[in-house]
Enzyme design. Structure first.
Site, mmCIF file in Angstrom:
data_model
loop_
_atom_site.group_PDB
_atom_site.id
_atom_site.type_symbol
_atom_site.label_atom_id
_atom_site.label_comp_id
_atom_site.label_asym_id
_atom_site.label_seq_id
_atom_site.Cartn_x
_atom_site.Cartn_y
_atom_site.Cartn_z
ATOM 1 N N GLU A 14 11.838 6.206 6.867
ATOM 2 C CA GLU A 14 12.773 5.184 7.343
ATOM 3 C C GLU A 14 13.118 4.201 6.236
ATOM 4 O O GLU A 14 14.268 3.816 6.086
ATOM 5 C CB GLU A 14 12.212 4.461 8.562
ATOM 6 C CG GLU A 14 10.798 3.949 8.347
ATOM 7 C CD GLU A 14 10.227 3.294 9.574
ATOM 8 O OE1 GLU A 14 10.646 3.630 10.680
ATOM 9 O OE2 GLU A 14 9.356 2.441 9.402
ATOM 10 N N VAL A 43 0.851 -1.190 0.000
ATOM 11 C CA VAL A 43 0.000 0.000 0.000
ATOM 12 C C VAL A 43 0.891 1.246 0.000
ATOM 13 O O VAL A 43 0.693 2.182 -0.784
ATOM 14 C CB VAL A 43 -0.949 -0.017 1.227
ATOM 15 C CG1 VAL A 43 -1.706 1.289 1.324
ATOM 16 C CG2 VAL A 43 -1.919 -1.187 1.140
HETATM 17 O O1 0RQ Z 1 -2.675 -10.782 4.804
HETATM 18 O O2 0RQ Z 1 -1.529 -11.306 2.715
HETATM 19 O O3 0RQ Z 1 -2.397 -13.127 4.219
HETATM 20 O O4 0RQ Z 1 -3.981 -11.658 2.945
HETATM 21 O O5 0RQ Z 1 -2.683 -8.434 6.733
HETATM 22 O O6 0RQ Z 1 -2.158 -6.561 4.682
HETATM 23 O O7 0RQ Z 1 -3.324 -5.030 3.124
HETATM 24 O O8 0RQ Z 1 -1.343 -6.405 2.281
HETATM 25 O O9 0RQ Z 1 -1.080 -4.430 3.869
HETATM 26 O O10 0RQ Z 1 1.349 -5.214 3.444
HETATM 27 O O11 0RQ Z 1 0.675 -2.817 3.845
HETATM 28 O O12 0RQ Z 1 0.606 -4.507 5.726
HETATM 29 C C1 0RQ Z 1 -0.384 -3.049 9.015
HETATM 30 C C2 0RQ Z 1 0.628 -5.263 8.557
HETATM 31 C C3 0RQ Z 1 -0.199 -3.827 6.668
HETATM 32 C C4 0RQ Z 1 1.898 -3.184 7.924
HETATM 33 C C5 0RQ Z 1 0.482 -3.837 8.065
HETATM 34 C C6 0RQ Z 1 -4.019 -8.932 6.538
HETATM 35 C C7 0RQ Z 1 -4.179 -8.904 5.028
HETATM 36 C C8 0RQ Z 1 -2.796 -9.396 4.587
HETATM 37 C C9 0RQ Z 1 -1.197 -7.482 5.090
HETATM 38 P P1 0RQ Z 1 -2.643 -11.801 3.568
HETATM 39 P P2 0RQ Z 1 -1.996 -5.641 3.381
HETATM 40 P P3 0RQ Z 1 0.468 -4.228 4.136
HETATM 41 C C10 0RQ Z 1 7.171 1.884 8.710
HETATM 42 C C11 0RQ Z 1 5.795 1.826 9.154
HETATM 43 C C12 0RQ Z 1 2.979 -1.541 11.233
HETATM 44 C C13 0RQ Z 1 4.322 -0.862 11.208
HETATM 45 C C14 0RQ Z 1 4.356 0.350 10.364
HETATM 46 C C15 0RQ Z 1 2.587 -3.026 9.279
HETATM 47 C C16 0RQ Z 1 -1.877 -8.757 5.606
HETATM 48 O O13 0RQ Z 1 1.773 -1.928 7.321
HETATM 49 O O14 0RQ Z 1 3.209 -3.936 9.784
HETATM 50 O O15 0RQ Z 1 3.362 0.980 10.038
HETATM 51 N N1 0RQ Z 1 2.455 -1.840 9.913
HETATM 52 N N2 0RQ Z 1 5.551 0.705 10.001
HETATM 53 O O16 0RQ Z 1 -5.223 -9.748 4.630
HETATM 54 C C17 0RQ Z 1 -6.773 -9.596 9.908
HETATM 55 C C18 0RQ Z 1 -7.332 -7.341 9.719
HETATM 56 C C19 0RQ Z 1 -6.434 -7.234 8.615
HETATM 57 C C20 0RQ Z 1 -5.726 -8.387 8.256
HETATM 58 C C21 0RQ Z 1 -5.132 -6.738 6.962
HETATM 59 N N3 0RQ Z 1 -8.035 -6.276 10.137
HETATM 60 N N4 0RQ Z 1 -7.470 -8.522 10.331
HETATM 61 N N5 0RQ Z 1 -5.886 -9.555 8.902
HETATM 62 N N6 0RQ Z 1 -4.946 -8.031 7.222
HETATM 63 N N7 0RQ Z 1 -6.056 -6.227 7.792
HETATM 64 C C22 0RQ Z 1 7.884 0.550 8.395
HETATM 65 C C23 0RQ Z 1 8.768 0.030 9.493
HETATM 66 O O17 0RQ Z 1 8.578 0.327 10.600
HETATM 67 C C24 0RQ Z 1 9.925 -0.853 9.136
#
Ligand code: 0RQ
Length: 499
Positions: free
Chosen positions: A284, A262
């Site tokens: 970062e 995303v």
């Molecule tokens: O799982 O691939 O098995 O279907 O979560 O979701 O939509 O592909 O999104 O890859 O951008 O990850 C928050 C995890 C999002 C990430 C998070 C399931 C969904 C999928 C991944 P599948 P998407 P992304 C700087 C910023 C925290 C740290 C941060 C993250 C998988 O962005 O780790 O922001 N953020 N750091 O199906 C159950 C829900 C769900 C769900 C999504 N509500 N319940 N599963 N999924 N929503 C970076 C650093 O700090 C290094």
């Protein structure tokens, strides 16, 4: 003092059971590869001989599979902090076989210096160059590198010839003084340098240098789909509106964008939107999209903690190092994520939520409140201090069975006071200056998937009094429907009679 070249196996013998090991790098970029593998092999041999062997693992952020994955599969991890994203390690964390401590990335280096987590026994770092007088030039990720090298008793260097020595100059390495002597961190624009292009360590602590030629794990992205594309376009639309209304200066502000598909799509959409002027990045993780935009002249400068790019893109950067070298700066995460700097620069922050509630609280880490996904990462560092903090999320997950918008988040990482804007593929919810009920209406009308809008409106209409109409007898009804019926759409308010 002459450098001592050793094998990865010899290097692993410098790591003992119960040691706290600090690794350089940030995401797979810049993480050691062959020594962690050798430590994992050593752990297996020790376990076979009936001896305990587990270490504490301190990193900049997530790492490659050859670090977190290998160590986890060898059952060699006792303690892990901060962000991680490896499947095998995640499973062990959720089975409580590994003690995992999640913390804002910008905090860890200073808290290691404060002694909050015990000593760092060994630092293991990847380098493009290392000299006899103790100068270490990092590769594509910095993370905790300067701090763990200074704190550790023993330093092991993986000298990786996949990275040209000419990368020297792309890094800006500094460590602030600690309170009560801390002074300002004088980064006044993303390109400002405050340190040295290398890490200076006591050469007597370098117990060995291991030569390698291992590329970073590839961080390829899945192609953009309609949902990620729409989210990206909505973010661009919002920022253009803000600029036109004068709430963002006409020459724009630096951007931070989180990690993942995303985030990459959002940056791509911003770069392609000609109404937004060429901009700078203070973030970062520098992902593929930033490099593409730099080549088009749409990104003027990028400061980050790592170049988390695909192998194809890193080859491209190295083949045109002269072009990129004055446009990219890699810093320790203590600087790339620093609240003081983020607030001073007016960074516009864009991170991804797992779920949000209709009042604006965000869960970034825990699936249904219990299972750790990756961790907080830098999202809190940036969100709390950003000029405008934006969260993006697809409106649903798992084919629509999960709504990203719920009555109450099942775990809170970012609260309603820090989250300014939420954007899904359906639209933009601007939460600034709104009361809880106004925020809820805005999120439901603009961001929620149509399947879930009636359910959430019904929730708001339950007649709960007070400033925030949260019904504590029913606020987890969506989660209960998911657990019991496998689909949040099967939430039935009749099961929650109003008192
Ligand atoms: O799982 O691939 O098995 O279907 O979560 O979701 O939509 O592909 O999104 O890859 O951008 O990850 C928050 C995890 C999002 C990430 C998070 C399931 C969904 C999928 C991944 P599948 P998407 P992304 C700087 C910023 C925290 C740290 C941060 C993250 C998988 O962005 O780790 O922001 N953020 N750091 O199906 C159950 C829900 C769900 C769900 C999504 N509500 N319940 N599963 N999924 N929503 C970076 C650093 O700090 C290094």
């Amino acid at each position: 003092m002459a450098l001592r070249f050793i094998t990865a196996e010899e290097a692993a013998s410098f790591v003992q059971h119960n040691d706290n090991v600090g690794f350089g790098g940030f995401t797979p970029a810049g993480c050691p590869k062959v020594v962690p593998h050798a430590i994992a092999e050593r752990a297996r041999r020790e376990h076979e001989a009936g001896r305990e062997f587990k270490i504490g693992v301190f990193t900049g952020a997530s790492t490659g599979d050859r670090l977190d994955g290998e160590l986890a599969r060898a059952e060699a991890v006792k303690f892990r902090t901060p962000y991680q994203s490896n499947k095998d390690l995640r499973n062990q964390i959720n089975a409580r076989e590994v003690s995992y401590f999640d913390i804002h990335l910008s905090h860890l280096a200073q808290e290691l210096r404060y002694g909050f987590y015990g000593p760092i026994d060994v630092a293991i770092v990847e380098a493009a160059d290392v000299t006899e007088d103790g100068r270490i030039v990092p590769t594509t990720g910095v993370g905790l590198l300067p701090t763990v090298c200074r704190l550790a008793e023993r330093i092991i260097v993986e000298l990786n010839d996949k990275h040209p020595k000419e990368i020297c100059g792309i890094h800006d390495i500094a460590e602030p003084l600690d309170p009560p002597h801390r002074k300002d961190m004088p980064v006044y624009k993303p390109s400002d340098r405050v340190g040295k292009p290398y890490v200076q360590v006591d050469p007597a602590k370098i117990v060995g240098v291991v030569r390698t030629s291992e590329p970073n794990d590839d961080s390829g992205f899945t192609p953009l789909d309609d949902v990620t594309l729409a989210i990206g376009n909505n973010v661009a639309k919002f920022l253009v509106q803000e600029m036109k209304s004068g709430r963002i200066p006409a020459d724009f502000l630096p951007l931070q964008s989180g990690v993942g598909n995303v985030a990459n799509a959002v940056l791509g959409a911003l770069g392609d939107n000609e109404e937004i002027p060429a901009f700078e990045v203070y973030t970062e993780v520098i992902q593929d999209a930033v490099i593409g935009l730099m080549k088009k002249g749409r990104v003027k400068f990028a400061s980050g903690c790592s170049l988390s790019v695909s192998r194809e893109v890193i080859r491209d950067i190295y083949s045109q190092l002269d072009f990129f070298k004055d446009k990219i700066l890699l810093r320790p995460n203590e600087y790339s994520n620093n609240p003081e700097i983020v607030r001073r620069l007016g960074v516009i922050t864009i991170n991804t939520a797992l779920e949000a509630d209709i009042f604006g609280n965000v869960n970034s880490t825990h699936v249904t409140g219990t299972k750790m996904m990756n961790g907080l990462g830098g999202s809190g560092d940036f969100t709390r201090n950003g000029y405008i903090s934006i969260f993006t999320t697809p409106s649903t997950a798992k084919g629509g069975k999960i709504s990203a918008f719920v009555p109450m988040v099942s775990h809170a990482d970012h609260n309603e006071h820090s989250v300014k804007v939420i954007i899904s593929e359906y639209g933009i919810a601007d939460l600034r200056g709104k009361s809880p009920i106004e925020r809820a209406r805005t999120i439901i009308d603009n961001c929620v998937h149509p399947d879930y809008r009636p359910l959430l409106n019904e929730y708001l209409d339950r007649g709960i009094a007070g400033h925030t109409p949260q019904d504590l007898t029913a606020c987890f009804a969506f989660h209960r429907a998911l657990i019991e019926k496998g689909d949040m759409r099967l939430t039935d308010w009749k099961e929650y009679p109003q008192k």
